[in-house]
Design a protein around this motif. Structure first.
Motif, PDB file in Angstrom:
ATOM      1  N   ASN A  48     -34.305  -3.052 -27.829  1.00  0.00           N
ATOM      2  CA  ASN A  48     -33.914  -3.928 -28.938  1.00  0.00           C
ATOM      3  C   ASN A  48     -32.336  -3.480 -28.474  1.00  0.00           C
ATOM      4  O   ASN A  48     -31.939  -4.300 -28.468  1.00  0.00           O
ATOM      5  N   PHE A  49     -31.943  -2.078 -28.888  1.00  0.00           N
ATOM      6  CA  PHE A  49     -30.975  -2.259 -28.326  1.00  0.00           C
ATOM      7  C   PHE A  49     -30.240  -2.343 -27.184  1.00  0.00           C
ATOM      8  O   PHE A  49     -28.918  -3.251 -27.575  1.00  0.00           O
ATOM      9  N   VAL A  50     -30.534  -1.867 -26.152  1.00  0.00           N
ATOM     10  CA  VAL A  50     -30.259  -2.235 -25.378  1.00  0.00           C
ATOM     11  C   VAL A  50     -30.016  -3.333 -24.496  1.00  0.00           C
ATOM     12  O   VAL A  50     -29.279  -3.872 -23.320  1.00  0.00           O
ATOM     13  N   LYS A  51     -31.322  -4.059 -25.261  1.00  0.00           N
ATOM     14  CA  LYS A  51     -31.201  -5.670 -24.892  1.00  0.00           C
ATOM     15  C   LYS A  51     -30.272  -6.556 -24.977  1.00  0.00           C
ATOM     16  O   LYS A  51     -29.781  -7.175 -24.735  1.00  0.00           O
ATOM     17  N   ASN A  52     -30.664  -6.040 -26.408  1.00  0.00           N
ATOM     18  CA  ASN A  52     -30.264  -7.432 -27.348  1.00  0.00           C
ATOM     19  C   ASN A  52     -27.901  -6.928 -27.482  1.00  0.00           C
ATOM     20  O   ASN A  52     -27.451  -8.120 -28.294  1.00  0.00           O
ATOM     21  N   HIS A  53     -28.324  -5.212 -27.652  1.00  0.00           N
ATOM     22  CA  HIS A  53     -26.462  -5.317 -27.879  1.00  0.00           C
ATOM     23  C   HIS A  53     -25.154  -4.850 -26.596  1.00  0.00           C
ATOM     24  O   HIS A  53     -24.693  -5.664 -26.604  1.00  0.00           O
ATOM     25  N   LEU A  54     -26.212  -3.825 -25.699  1.00  0.00           N
ATOM     26  CA  LEU A  54     -25.604  -3.058 -24.662  1.00  0.00           C
ATOM     27  C   LEU A  54     -25.394  -4.564 -23.990  1.00  0.00           C
ATOM     28  O   LEU A  54     -24.354  -4.591 -22.935  1.00  0.00           O
TER      29      LEU A  54
END
Length: 91
Positions: A72-78
């Motif tokens: 979720n961090f990679v998908k949504n933020h990075l």
């Protein structure tokens, strides 16, 4: 030409950095750093690969090593793919 520094070997534990080909092995390299790398490691990926390539690999070459929070961090933020419906089970 991208050179993978030897100090990044721990993140790429299943391959020898001297034998990796940065273009050919880009899916493995990018996913390893996104799923296991520290912030500095992830920054190395963004400094050496275009964001469009990182995003394309993330979407078209799912990699089953992401924990839910990291996915979720990679998908949504990075990668800013909040609006993309990606099947988390494939990651």
């Amino acid at each position: 030409m991208i050179q993978i520094p030897k100090h990044l070997q721990p993140v790429l534990w299943s391959s020898n950095v001297n034998k990796l080909e940065p273009e050919k092995d880009a899916p493995y390299i990018i996913h390893q750093f996104l799923s296991y790398g520290r912030f500095e490691d992830i920054m190395w990926v963004f400094e050496n690969y275009p964001k469009s390539k990182i995003t394309d690999i993330f979407i078209t070459h799912p990699y089953k090593d992401y924990r839910a929070a990291r996915f979720n961090f990679v998908k949504n933020h990075l990668l800013n793919l909040k609006d993309r419906n990606l099947n988390e089970k494939r990651y």
